[in-house]
Design an enzyme around this catalytic site. Structure first.
Site, mmCIF file in Angstrom:
data_model
loop_
_atom_site.group_PDB
_atom_site.id
_atom_site.type_symbol
_atom_site.label_atom_id
_atom_site.label_comp_id
_atom_site.label_asym_id
_atom_site.label_seq_id
_atom_site.Cartn_x
_atom_site.Cartn_y
_atom_site.Cartn_z
ATOM 1 C CB ILE A 12 60.985 36.494 66.195
ATOM 2 C CG1 ILE A 12 60.308 37.549 66.834
ATOM 3 C CG2 ILE A 12 62.240 36.166 67.062
ATOM 4 C CD1 ILE A 12 59.576 37.284 68.274
ATOM 5 C CG ASP A 70 53.518 19.984 64.421
ATOM 6 O OD1 ASP A 70 52.575 20.570 64.039
ATOM 7 O OD2 ASP A 70 53.762 20.058 65.466
ATOM 8 C CB ALA A 91 57.624 26.459 66.481
ATOM 9 C CB ALA A 92 54.772 29.415 70.205
ATOM 10 C CB SER A 134 55.334 36.008 76.151
ATOM 11 O OG SER A 134 54.237 36.696 76.565
ATOM 12 C CE1 TYR A 157 51.905 32.646 73.484
ATOM 13 C CE2 TYR A 157 51.769 34.667 74.793
ATOM 14 C CZ TYR A 157 52.264 33.875 73.905
ATOM 15 O OH TYR A 157 53.444 34.465 73.317
ATOM 16 C CB VAL A 199 54.168 48.238 65.504
ATOM 17 C CG1 VAL A 199 54.774 48.849 64.392
ATOM 18 C CG2 VAL A 199 54.273 49.026 66.811
ATOM 19 N NE ARG A 222 49.764 46.663 76.062
ATOM 20 C CZ ARG A 222 48.686 47.079 77.274
ATOM 21 N NH1 ARG A 222 49.336 47.915 78.333
ATOM 22 N NH2 ARG A 222 47.636 46.721 77.188
ATOM 23 N NE ARG A 285 42.122 45.463 73.241
ATOM 24 C CZ ARG A 285 43.106 44.956 72.628
ATOM 25 N NH1 ARG A 285 43.137 44.206 71.603
ATOM 26 N NH2 ARG A 285 44.340 45.361 73.088
#
Ligand SMILES: NC(=O)c1ccc[n+]([C@@H]2O[C@H](COP(=O)([O-])OP(=O)(O)OC[C@H]3O[C@@H](n4cnc5c(N)ncnc54)[C@H](O)[C@@H]3O)[C@@H](O)[C@H]2O)c1
Length: 331
Positions: A12, A70, A91-92, A134, A157, A199, A222, A285
């Site tokens: 991204i 960092d 950043a993650a 997210s 997460y 994808v 999704r 799953r």
């Protein structure tokens, strides 16, 4: 404007850097190169490597500045933020599975690292902080996902992203730092060669002659959002009238089954003159969410943003990007 992108060598971040440079902005990247690589930025503009002293000295126009460091290093974060009008914090640790394997390491980067960037942005007087969050922060909720639902994270997460969201809100109230939280759907598009999302994975597998495995009956849904649309949303959140830690769902607002995705992507392969990839159904799953899509009306009202790229077009553009250079399919 001066834009600092943490994690700017990633999927991204590099796409955002490309758009910002094209619009004439000054772009600085802080990335520890744990996942992203400097090459991701090399085709955008001349790349200028800088150290903390160079970052403190000022911004370079007409180039992308890369500071290798960092987000948890307070000195690096402070130097990178100096002079930034907008900080986009990307950043993650970007994986649910990684967080399940090592929740403390995930917390360290995604919570403590975000707190460190908020501190640096506050101290530097940055005008806006945009957090990449997210739908995992929202977790298992009745679809569609929207900002009014009570969060119910089901992975470390998701819990870490939720904590990071809360810090953005707290920094607005406690220190007046203007911030926006963007909860991304499943992002796909050019520059995703290294991603494990469906994808990119399907494209890499098909180009390696491997069949696609669809988990369960493929009826799970999704919300796939094209990177070009997502980048517009980030820029809107970075430049909109003052925001105080508000959360926005950023997705296509369309529910797509995995079967539909596979079918549409297979069509893109055929349109590109490639054989239709083979598919097979495998085991469902454990923990796979049955339905997931977002209501993005708040982003439409407040940011004037809506996803515009239809899935078939976005998938064709993604595949074209992979096909343009075979190295892209090797991650
Ligand atoms: N891609 C998606 O579908 C998606 C969906 C929801 C949320 N997000 C969020 O968007 C953000 C960007 O995702 P992406 O897909 O571009 O991921 P990515 O893995 O491609 O990019 C992340 C970048 O951050 C860098 N990084 C990681 N830890 C760092 C640290 N401690 N210090 C400095 N740099 C570090 C990596 O080297 C990499 O370049 C993440 O916060 C992710 O959680 C992404």
């Amino acid at each position: 404007m001066q834009w600092l992108l943490t994690g700017g060598c990633g999927f991204i971040g590099s796409a955002l850097a490309e758009r910002l440079v094209a619009e004439g902005h000054a772009v600085r990247v802080l990335d520890n190169l744990s996942v992203g690589k400097p090459e991701a930025l090399a085709d955008i503009a001349p790349l200028r490597r800088i150290e903390a002293q160079g970052a403190a000295a000022g911004w370079t126009r007409g180039a992308v500045e890369l500071m290798v460091g960092d987000i948890r290093d307070a000195d690096a974060a402070a130097a990178a933020c100096r002079g930034a009008a907008v900080v986009v914090h990307l950043a993650a640790n970007a994986g649910v599975m990684q967080s399940i394997a090592n929740p403390r390491a995930d917390m360290d980067v995604n919570v403590a690292g975000t707190l460190g960037m908020l501190e640096a942005a506050r101290a530097a007087g940055c005008g806006r902080f945009v957090l990449a969050s997210s739908n995992a922060a929202l977790g298992a909720v009745e679809p569609p996902a929207h900002e009014g639902r009570a969060p119910n994270p089901v992975s470390p997460y998701g819990a870490a992203k939720l904590a990071a969201e809360a810090y953005c809100l707290a920094y607005h109230h406690a220190y007046g730092l203007s911030s926006a939280v963007l909860r991304f759907g499943n992002v796909y598009g050019p520059r995703s060669g290294h991603k494990g999302s469906v994808v990119a994975l399907f494209i890499r597998q098909a180009l390696a002659g491997q069949p696609w495995e669809i988990h369960g009956d493929g009826g799970q849904t999704r919300d796939f959002v094209f990177i070009g649309d997502l980048v517009r949303a980030v820029i809107a959140a970075g430049t909109a009238a003052p925001l105080g830690g508000e959360v926005f769902q950023i997705a296509s607002a369309r529910e797509t089954t995995i079967n539909e995705l596979a079918d549409t992507l297979a069509g893109a392969f055929e349109a590109a003159g490639r054989p239709r990839p083979a598919m097979r159904h495998g085991e469902r799953r454990a923990g796979d969410v049955a339905r997931n899509y977002s209501d993005t009306s708040k982003a439409a009202e407040r940011l004037g943003w809506r996803a515009e790229t239809p899935l078939p077009e976005g998938l064709c553009r993604t595949l074209d990007w992979f096909l343009a250079d075979p190295r892209r399919a090797t991650g």
